[in-house]
Scaffold this active site. Structure first.
Site, mmCIF file in Angstrom:
data_model
loop_
_atom_site.group_PDB
_atom_site.id
_atom_site.type_symbol
_atom_site.label_atom_id
_atom_site.label_comp_id
_atom_site.label_asym_id
_atom_site.label_seq_id
_atom_site.Cartn_x
_atom_site.Cartn_y
_atom_site.Cartn_z
ATOM 1 N N ASP A 15 0.847 -1.199 0.000
ATOM 2 C CA ASP A 15 0.000 0.000 0.000
ATOM 3 C C ASP A 15 0.881 1.247 0.000
ATOM 4 O OD1 ASP A 15 -2.547 -1.547 0.512
ATOM 5 O OD2 ASP A 15 -1.400 -2.084 2.294
ATOM 6 N N GLU A 243 2.308 -6.373 -5.270
ATOM 7 C CA GLU A 243 1.972 -5.512 -6.410
ATOM 8 C C GLU A 243 3.183 -4.717 -6.902
ATOM 9 O OE1 GLU A 243 -1.874 -3.707 -6.334
ATOM 10 O OE2 GLU A 243 -1.185 -1.935 -7.391
HETATM 11 O O1 TRH Z 1 4.545 -6.087 0.789
HETATM 12 P P1 TRH Z 1 3.637 -6.596 -0.251
HETATM 13 O O2 TRH Z 1 3.138 -7.952 -0.077
HETATM 14 O O3 TRH Z 1 2.445 -5.632 -0.362
HETATM 15 C C1 TRH Z 1 1.113 -5.757 -0.685
HETATM 16 C C2 TRH Z 1 0.239 -5.775 0.508
HETATM 17 O O4 TRH Z 1 0.107 -7.070 0.957
HETATM 18 C C3 TRH Z 1 -1.067 -5.188 0.156
HETATM 19 O O5 TRH Z 1 -1.985 -5.258 1.201
HETATM 20 C C4 TRH Z 1 -1.593 -5.867 -1.072
HETATM 21 O O6 TRH Z 1 -2.758 -5.278 -1.400
HETATM 22 C C5 TRH Z 1 -0.606 -5.683 -2.180
HETATM 23 O O7 TRH Z 1 0.638 -6.229 -1.822
HETATM 24 C C6 TRH Z 1 -1.068 -6.300 -3.455
HETATM 25 O O8 TRH Z 1 4.368 -6.522 -1.711
HETATM 26 P P2 TRH Z 1 4.720 -5.316 -2.673
HETATM 27 O O9 TRH Z 1 3.502 -4.763 -3.319
HETATM 28 O O10 TRH Z 1 5.749 -5.801 -3.541
HETATM 29 O O11 TRH Z 1 5.318 -4.201 -1.728
HETATM 30 C C7 TRH Z 1 6.583 -4.258 -1.166
HETATM 31 C C8 TRH Z 1 7.239 -2.890 -1.207
HETATM 32 O O12 TRH Z 1 8.445 -2.893 -0.462
HETATM 33 C C9 TRH Z 1 7.610 -2.455 -2.611
HETATM 34 O O13 TRH Z 1 7.363 -1.073 -2.774
HETATM 35 C C10 TRH Z 1 9.112 -2.712 -2.682
HETATM 36 C C11 TRH Z 1 9.495 -2.391 -1.272
HETATM 37 N N1 TRH Z 1 10.748 -2.976 -0.814
HETATM 38 C C12 TRH Z 1 11.831 -2.122 -0.580
HETATM 39 O O14 TRH Z 1 11.729 -0.905 -0.796
HETATM 40 N N2 TRH Z 1 12.991 -2.646 -0.080
HETATM 41 C C13 TRH Z 1 13.138 -3.978 0.163
HETATM 42 O O15 TRH Z 1 14.222 -4.396 0.625
HETATM 43 C C14 TRH Z 1 12.041 -4.851 -0.140
HETATM 44 C C15 TRH Z 1 12.198 -6.331 0.076
HETATM 45 C C16 TRH Z 1 10.861 -4.317 -0.604
#
Ligand code: TRH
Length: 337
Positions: A15, A243
């Site tokens: 999010d 996402e």
């Molecule tokens: O964390 P996610 O699973 O996020 C979500 C939520 O579950 C949400 O509720 C759901 O609706 C959505 O997915 C579909 O996965 P996502 O989307 O990849 O988000 C992770 C974020 O963290 C992304 O912006 C990348 C960031 N990130 C970093 O900046 N540094 C890191 O080291 C890592 C591992 C991730």
């Protein structure tokens, strides 16, 4: 324009991850963004440097009585505070957009851009990100591909204490709890591999596993979003989730596997299938994607990386030919305003 972008952190980091990327992208294009967020804690590691044009607003139970800007974006139907919405109706109405979840399913093309008349006389517009021309597209900052082309992989890996040995491939893993993780690690060992584990489920799942032939593992700290992109650019294969990391893996262009956010009613299976149908990988990649998501037995053999790489590169070209999300959102807002 002045934008109010509302983000409620439901769980994990997607999010805030999506909202931050959008806010920063708009800010870099000269827009002024107030990002309202109820839990900004993840930004401490995701974006400690902040971003030009972006101001954070604490979305508490008693939020500040700010005058709405020209555009209001609520991410994922998160409902801006009632008092703020009431103020929206008392001025020249802002363009009010609901930025929806990303999906490759058919309903997205049908629903993108539809109006939703509200009780207070305002109109809220549905804006759906997506993978085709008839959707709102994907976040892709204007300089992203040039930055990737100019990226010095060796220097970046060195700076981050990641030292693959000669001939060792690099695989990143960012996932939810996945019972298939031991099988994946074992299978990766068929070739010398350094597995880079993101914090959370991947590190938890790998902890306590016995040493495996052919596989070295390294636990990473939380990286900034910019460095997370660089990690994806550096690896030969990326396991991503949710996402935002899923989208970033597509821009990286390397073979990737998506751990889709599991929904209790099982709706994620159709969503996964819809994306796979767009990507059109071969049967071996399909099986790996299904197995990684608990929807098929673990494959006897991992897919050949070369075939898989060419599918991902072709897919990226398809996406690059479409306008990015912020560009589309800007023209949508101009049109509706
Ligand atoms: O964390 P996610 O699973 O996020 C979500 C939520 O579950 C949400 O509720 C759901 O609706 C959505 O997915 C579909 O996965 P996502 O989307 O990849 O988000 C992770 C974020 O963290 C992304 O912006 C990348 C960031 N990130 C970093 O900046 N540094 C890191 O080291 C890592 C591992 C991730």
């Amino acid at each position: 324009m002045r934008w109010d972008l509302f983000c409620r952190v439901i769980d994990n980091y997607g999010d805030i991850g999506v909202c931050w990327r959008l806010a920063a992208d708009l800010g870099a294009r000269g827009e002024t963004v107030r990002l309202w967020v109820d839990d900004p804690s993840a930004l401490a590691w995701m974006a400690p440097q902040g971003a030009a044009g972006v101001e954070l607003v604490n979305w508490t139970a008693e939020p500040p009585g700010l005058v709405p800007g020209e555009v209001v974006v609520e991410a994922f139907g998160c409902d801006p505070p009632a008092a703020f919405v009431a103020r929206m109706a008392l001025q020249r109405p802002p363009v009010w957009v609901n930025l929806e979840y990303l999906s490759a399913e058919d309903y997205v093309e049908r629903s993108h851009g539809l109006p939703s008349p509200q009780r207070n006389g305002l109109t809220k517009w549905f804006f759906y990100p997506g993978f085709t021309r008839r959707t709102g597209g994907l976040l892709r900052e204007p300089g992203l591909m040039a930055a990737q082309a100019a990226f010095d992989r060796t220097a970046w890996l060195h700076e981050h204490g990641i030292h693959p040995t000669a001939g060792e491939r690099l695989v990143s893993v960012f996932c939810y709890d996945d019972p298939a993780l031991p099988q994946l690690l074992q299978a990766l060992g068929q070739e010398p591999t350094l597995v880079l584990l993101a914090p959370g489920a991947a590190q938890r799942g790998a902890a306590g596993m016995p040493a495996l032939t052919g596989v070295r593992m390294q636990a990473l700290p939380w990286l900034t979003q910019a460095d997370f992109d660089r990690l994806l650019w550096s690896c030969d294969v990326n396991f991503v989730r949710g996402e935002d990391s899923f989208v970033r893996a597509q821009w990286a262009g390397a073979p990737f596997v998506w751990h889709i956010y599991p929904q209790r009613d099982g709706a994620h299976a159709a969503k996964l299938e819809a994306f796979i149908d767009h990507l059109q990988p071969d049967a071996a990649v399909r099986q790996l994607w299904h197995a990684w998501n608990g929807l098929a037995p673990w494959p006897a053999k991992l897919p050949a990386v070369q075939d898989w790489a060419s599918v991902c590169l072709a897919w990226r070209d398809t996406l690059l030919a479409q306008p990015d999300l912020a560009t589309q959102l800007l023209s949508f807002v101009q049109q509706k305003g």
